[in-house]
Design a protein around this motif. Structure first.
Motif, PDB file in Angstrom:
ATOM      1  N   GLU B 217       0.880  -1.181   0.030  1.00 41.44           N
ATOM      2  CA  GLU B 217      -0.084  -0.139  -0.017  1.00 41.44           C
ATOM      3  C   GLU B 217       0.914   1.227   0.047  1.00 41.44           C
ATOM      4  OE1 GLU B 217      -3.465  -1.776   2.530  1.00 41.44           O
ATOM      5  OE2 GLU B 217      -2.537  -0.024   3.620  1.00 41.44           O
ATOM      6  N   LEU B 218       1.733   1.189   0.682  1.00 42.07           N
ATOM      7  CA  LEU B 218       2.739   2.405   1.040  1.00 42.07           C
ATOM      8  C   LEU B 218       3.568   2.625  -0.415  1.00 42.07           C
ATOM      9  CD1 LEU B 218       4.240   2.563   4.710  1.00 42.07           C
ATOM     10  CD2 LEU B 218       2.168   3.701   3.675  1.00 42.07           C
ATOM     11  N   LYS B 219       3.949   1.553  -0.908  1.00 43.82           N
ATOM     12  CA  LYS B 219       4.556   1.585  -2.160  1.00 43.82           C
ATOM     13  C   LYS B 219       3.912   2.456  -3.305  1.00 43.82           C
ATOM     14  CE  LYS B 219       6.779  -2.550  -2.873  1.00 43.82           C
ATOM     15  NZ  LYS B 219       7.332  -3.446  -3.189  1.00 43.82           N
ATOM     16  N   ALA B 220       2.657   1.774  -3.430  1.00 45.41           N
ATOM     17  CA  ALA B 220       1.761   2.456  -4.269  1.00 45.41           C
ATOM     18  C   ALA B 220       1.570   4.001  -4.505  1.00 45.41           C
ATOM     19  CB  ALA B 220       0.362   1.761  -4.130  1.00 45.41           C
ATOM     20  N   ARG B 221       1.960   4.612  -2.931  1.00 42.68           N
ATOM     21  CA  ARG B 221       1.909   5.927  -3.207  1.00 42.68           C
ATOM     22  C   ARG B 221       2.702   6.798  -4.054  1.00 42.68           C
ATOM     23  NH1 ARG B 221       0.956   8.113   2.956  1.00 42.68           N
ATOM     24  NH2 ARG B 221      -0.519   6.544   3.779  1.00 42.68           N
ATOM     25  N   SER B 222       4.052   5.880  -4.442  1.00 46.90           N
ATOM     26  CA  SER B 222       4.794   6.738  -5.048  1.00 46.90           C
ATOM     27  C   SER B 222       5.036   6.234  -6.582  1.00 46.90           C
ATOM     28  CB  SER B 222       6.366   6.439  -4.496  1.00 46.90           C
ATOM     29  OG  SER B 222       7.183   5.941  -5.638  1.00 46.90           O
ATOM     30  N   PRO B 223       4.816   7.228  -7.514  1.00 50.08           N
ATOM     31  CA  PRO B 223       4.568   6.928  -8.911  1.00 50.08           C
ATOM     32  C   PRO B 223       5.786   5.912  -9.442  1.00 50.08           C
ATOM     33  CG  PRO B 223       5.435   9.281  -8.442  1.00 50.08           C
ATOM     34  CD  PRO B 223       5.435   8.514  -7.265  1.00 50.08           C
ATOM     35  N   GLU B 224       7.047   5.695  -8.875  1.00 51.77           N
ATOM     36  CA  GLU B 224       8.017   4.790  -9.356  1.00 51.77           C
ATOM     37  C   GLU B 224       7.597   3.448  -8.606  1.00 51.77           C
ATOM     38  OE1 GLU B 224       9.828   7.909  -8.735  1.00 51.77           O
ATOM     39  OE2 GLU B 224       9.259   8.165 -10.740  1.00 51.77           O
ATOM     40  N   GLY B 225       6.801   3.704  -7.445  1.00 48.28           N
ATOM     41  CA  GLY B 225       6.772   2.316  -6.465  1.00 48.28           C
ATOM     42  C   GLY B 225       7.808   2.070  -5.659  1.00 48.28           C
ATOM     43  N   ARG B 226       8.501   3.050  -5.248  1.00 51.83           N
ATOM     44  CA  ARG B 226       9.721   2.748  -4.358  1.00 51.83           C
ATOM     45  C   ARG B 226       9.221   3.338  -2.909  1.00 51.83           C
ATOM     46  NH1 ARG B 226      15.131   4.387  -6.778  1.00 51.83           N
ATOM     47  NH2 ARG B 226      14.630   6.397  -6.031  1.00 51.83           N
ATOM     48  N   LEU B 227       9.648   2.460  -1.956  1.00 53.64           N
ATOM     49  CA  LEU B 227       9.261   2.850  -0.667  1.00 53.64           C
ATOM     50  C   LEU B 227      10.146   4.007  -0.217  1.00 53.64           C
ATOM     51  CD1 LEU B 227       7.317   1.710   1.657  1.00 53.64           C
ATOM     52  CD2 LEU B 227       9.253   0.289   2.377  1.00 53.64           C
ATOM     53  N   GLU B 228      11.407   4.032  -0.665  1.00 54.20           N
ATOM     54  CA  GLU B 228      12.512   5.044  -0.276  1.00 54.20           C
ATOM     55  C   GLU B 228      11.596   6.541  -0.720  1.00 54.20           C
ATOM     56  OE1 GLU B 228      16.184   4.957  -1.698  1.00 54.20           O
ATOM     57  OE2 GLU B 228      16.768   6.983  -0.991  1.00 54.20           O
ATOM     58  N   ASP B 229      11.145   6.506  -1.713  1.00 57.58           N
ATOM     59  CA  ASP B 229      10.494   7.856  -2.048  1.00 57.58           C
ATOM     60  C   ASP B 229       9.485   8.334  -1.128  1.00 57.58           C
ATOM     61  OD1 ASP B 229      12.165   7.833  -4.210  1.00 57.58           O
ATOM     62  OD2 ASP B 229      10.708   6.820  -5.525  1.00 57.58           O
ATOM     63  N   PHE B 231       8.937   7.407   1.962  1.00 50.12           N
ATOM     64  CA  PHE B 231       9.778   7.616   3.068  1.00 50.12           C
ATOM     65  C   PHE B 231      10.195   9.213   3.137  1.00 50.12           C
ATOM     66  CE2 PHE B 231      13.117   8.095   6.095  1.00 50.12           C
ATOM     67  CZ  PHE B 231      12.737   7.524   7.216  1.00 50.12           C
ATOM     68  N   ARG B 232      10.903   9.605   1.955  1.00 52.61           N
ATOM     69  CA  ARG B 232      11.472  10.744   1.863  1.00 52.61           C
ATOM     70  C   ARG B 232      10.345  11.870   1.754  1.00 52.61           C
ATOM     71  NH1 ARG B 232      16.780  10.794  -1.607  1.00 52.61           N
ATOM     72  NH2 ARG B 232      16.148  12.899  -0.940  1.00 52.61           N
ATOM     73  N   ALA B 233       9.199  11.542   1.054  1.00 49.48           N
ATOM     74  CA  ALA B 233       8.179  12.319   0.812  1.00 49.48           C
ATOM     75  C   ALA B 233       7.611  12.802   2.175  1.00 49.48           C
ATOM     76  CB  ALA B 233       7.267  12.151  -0.098  1.00 49.48           C
ATOM     77  N   ILE B 234       7.156  11.781   3.109  1.00 52.63           N
ATOM     78  CA  ILE B 234       6.392  12.122   4.397  1.00 52.63           C
ATOM     79  C   ILE B 234       7.308  12.455   5.196  1.00 52.63           C
ATOM     80  CG2 ILE B 234       4.539  11.042   3.495  1.00 52.63           C
ATOM     81  CD1 ILE B 234       5.196   8.567   4.877  1.00 52.63           C
ATOM     82  N   THR B 235       8.363  12.359   5.572  1.00 53.64           N
ATOM     83  CA  THR B 235       9.380  12.562   6.678  1.00 53.64           C
ATOM     84  C   THR B 235      10.191  13.916   6.402  1.00 53.64           C
ATOM     85  OG1 THR B 235      10.981  11.141   6.155  1.00 53.64           O
ATOM     86  CG2 THR B 235       9.318  10.372   7.569  1.00 53.64           C
ATOM     87  N   LEU B 236      10.561  14.623   7.303  1.00 53.31           N
ATOM     88  CA  LEU B 236      11.552  15.541   7.077  1.00 53.31           C
ATOM     89  C   LEU B 236      12.868  15.376   7.724  1.00 53.31           C
ATOM     90  CD1 LEU B 236       9.330  18.339   8.010  1.00 53.31           C
ATOM     91  CD2 LEU B 236      10.162  18.176   5.837  1.00 53.31           C
ATOM     92  N   PRO B 237      14.102  15.558   6.821  1.00 57.37           N
ATOM     93  CA  PRO B 237      15.230  15.328   7.569  1.00 57.37           C
ATOM     94  C   PRO B 237      15.615  16.499   9.016  1.00 57.37           C
ATOM     95  CG  PRO B 237      15.406  16.694   5.598  1.00 57.37           C
ATOM     96  CD  PRO B 237      14.160  16.259   5.658  1.00 57.37           C
ATOM     97  N   ASP B 238      16.320  15.817   9.953  1.00 60.98           N
ATOM     98  CA  ASP B 238      16.465  16.513  10.884  1.00 60.98           C
ATOM     99  C   ASP B 238      17.141  17.810  10.927  1.00 60.98           C
ATOM    100  OD1 ASP B 238      18.859  15.434  10.800  1.00 60.98           O
ATOM    101  OD2 ASP B 238      18.812  14.382  12.639  1.00 60.98           O
ATOM    102  N   THR B 239      17.532  18.073   9.538  1.00 60.23           N
ATOM    103  CA  THR B 239      18.391  19.437   9.577  1.00 60.23           C
ATOM    104  C   THR B 239      17.315  20.322   9.370  1.00 60.23           C
ATOM    105  OG1 THR B 239      18.709  18.500   7.358  1.00 60.23           O
ATOM    106  CG2 THR B 239      20.584  18.659   8.809  1.00 60.23           C
ATOM    107  N   VAL B 240      16.062  19.953   8.918  1.00 62.78           N
ATOM    108  CA  VAL B 240      15.084  21.064   8.789  1.00 62.78           C
ATOM    109  C   VAL B 240      14.238  21.477  10.006  1.00 62.78           C
ATOM    110  CG1 VAL B 240      13.040  21.228   7.336  1.00 62.78           C
ATOM    111  CG2 VAL B 240      14.653  20.224   6.514  1.00 62.78           C
ATOM    112  N   LYS B 241      14.275  22.600  10.227  1.00 62.76           N
ATOM    113  CA  LYS B 241      13.588  23.143  11.381  1.00 62.76           C
ATOM    114  C   LYS B 241      11.977  22.933  11.246  1.00 62.76           C
ATOM    115  CE  LYS B 241      16.004  25.658  14.620  1.00 62.76           C
ATOM    116  NZ  LYS B 241      15.722  25.757  15.820  1.00 62.76           N
TER     117      LYS B 241
END
Lengths: 247, 242
Positions: B217-229, B231-241
């Motif tokens: 289900e989660l993979k389907a959210r990305s156009p390429e079907g990659r979990l990494e994308d 993950f990166r789309a919905i979480t923020l790196p800790d360098t961002v305030k």
């Protein structure tokens, strides 16, 4: 009983921990050398010409001041440093069982060290006719004294993951427990305070309560004093650990 | 088996975990994802009863962790972060201690140790002290400790951290097999791991659940079907305030 078997498992592990490392042997040797030195040289055991162990027991509050925190400093600091505290306290064990188990193991170890001083009892019996009841009372007092210092060390050890800090804090608190009833200090205090105040302060001291045991008197009040110091310090250990976990 | 309701943990003014709820049933393997500092370890520590929550409730097999901790803890096997162990104990001594605290005696204890040693491939280091172990062996010793009583609930904080690729593969396989009849939660940074071993994924960020679903289900959210994308789309790196 479940609680008891948990405590037993922890005692066994702790005691095993002492003897798999050289710490235990180093400690025992230093302990025996120092008790010997204080009894015979500083305490002039032979020159006294008395068939008693006064020169042996007199030094215990001072000797334990450094030796007992050295044993107790790692009790909880080490668990925190290694992260094993998280392991231990997520086992089906209550915090109290862990505190008591660790305390008992170290106390047993100190009792073993004290028991190894038996040659001094043999010596005094061979040389003269001591009152062995007095000697027995002295040993009881000494082990209660060690337990009190140890409980204090358990508390300071729970406060920090740094063993050196834990050691210094516990020496300081134990020093207070000595000085509150140490004659030069009470003498000084009596110049500025009423005798009633001096008496109250001295009542908090291990010196006041250890004295009876040295004279061969097993007074319930003294036993209750040492038991309360242990009870209070172990309870405080629990509070410290609970507060840390609560963040 | 595991029920987490509105869990909150505040450290001072900072909310490390902010209103997290989920359940894990027997037969489920839940992968816990999130950036460093997202609150994964804190959540696991509350579930295992190491730290009390500021608010909310954890129930394990019907036992409330705050009110009835011992029965709840008996059901759990826990591998804390970095797999701590008593440095001066041998692997065998350590497992024996864990078994004893789990109430295993005599023959049952021997059998449990043997089984855990076999599952985690510890035969070669059984009589070595823990401080002499390599990271991989140390981790597997921690895992063996968590499995010693064949728990219904298994909670592991980064179980494959520090393992080599072969060991990672073994541990994933082990998690998957055990997941058939246990309720498992494990945290990881490795996204393939989630696809390989989990039946469900929760992604948390800044103490909140930002995604909850099956890996597919989660993979389907990305156009390429990659979990990494995802993950990166919905979480923020800790360098961002925030």
């Amino acid at each position: 009983m479940n609680a008891w078997s948990n405590i037993k498992a922890i005692v066994k592990r702790e005691l095993g921990g002492y003897f798999t490392s050289p710490i235990a042997y180093v400690f025992l040797v230093i302990y025996l050398l120092l008790t010997g030195f204080f009894t015979f040289t500083v305490g002039s055991f032979f020159e006294r010409g008395e068939a008693s162990l006064v020169s042996f027991f007199t030094w215990h509050p001072w000797l334990y001041l450094f030796l007992v925190p050295a044993v107790g400093m790692r009790l909880w600091s080490e668990e925190r440093r290694l992260g094993t505290m998280e392991l231990l306290l997520t086992m089906p064990v209550t915090t109290w069982q862990a505190i008591i188990g660790k305390f008992l193991a170290s106390w047993l170890f100190l009792a073993l060290a004290l028991a190894l001083t038996f040659p001094v009892v043999i010596t005094v019996n061979w040389l003269g006719n001591p009152d062995n009841g007095v000697i027995f009372a002295g040993y009881v007092g000494s082990i209660l004294l060690a337990g009190s210092y140890l409980a204090v060390s358990s508390m300071t050890s729970a406060m920090t993951r740094n063993q050196v800090i834990s050691f210094i804090l516990s020496v300081l608190i134990c020093l207070f427990l000595i000085l509150a009833g140490y004659e030069p200090v009470t003498g000084l205090l009596s110049r500025v305070a009423s005798p009633r105040v001096v008496e109250v302060v001295a009542a908090f001291s291990v010196m006041t309560h250890f004295e009876g045991f040295q004279r061969g008197v097993l007074d319930t009040r003294d036993v209750v004093f040492f038991a309360s110091v242990m009870g209070f310090a172990l309870f405080a250990t629990g509070v410290v650990i609970r507060n840390q976990r609560a963040g | 088996m595991i029920k987490v309701e509105n869990l909150v943990k505040a450290f001072g003014p900072k909310l490390a975990v902010n209103d997290i709820s989920f359940t894990v049933e027997r037969g489920e393997v839940l992968g816990f994802l999130g950036p460093n500092g997202a609150g994964k370890s804190t959540t696991m520590r509350m579930i295992t009863g190491f730290i009390p929550p500021t608010a909310g409730r954890v129930t394990i097999g019907g036992h409330d962790m705050l009110e009835d901790p011992l029965p709840a803890k008996r059901l759990i096997g826990y591998l804390p972060e970095n797999a701590p162990g008593y440095a001066d104990m041998t692997v065998h001594g350590f497992l024996s201690f864990a078994a004893e605290l789990r109430g295993l005696k005599g023959g049952a204890r021997k059998q449990a140790i043997g089984r855990a040693v076999e599952l985690c491939f510890l035969q070669n280091v059984l009589h070595q002290t823990i401080d002499t172990l390599s990271k991989g062996y140390k981790h597997r010793t921690g895992l063996a400790q968590a499995l010693i009583h064949d728990p219904d609930v298994l909670i592991m904080d980064e179980p494959t951290d520090g393992l080599d690729p072969n060991q990672k593969h073994e541990v994933r396989g082990l998690i998957k097999r055990m997941g058939e009849n246990k309720a498992i939660i494990f945290s990881t940074h490795i996204l393939e791991e989630v696809e390989a071993a989990c039946t469900r994924v929760i992604i948390i960020d800044r103490g909140r659940i930002v995604a909850n679903g099956t890996p597919a289900e989660l993979k389907a959210r990305s156009p390429e079907g990659r979990l990494e994308d995802v993950f990166r789309a919905i979480t923020l790196p800790d360098t961002v305030k925030a």
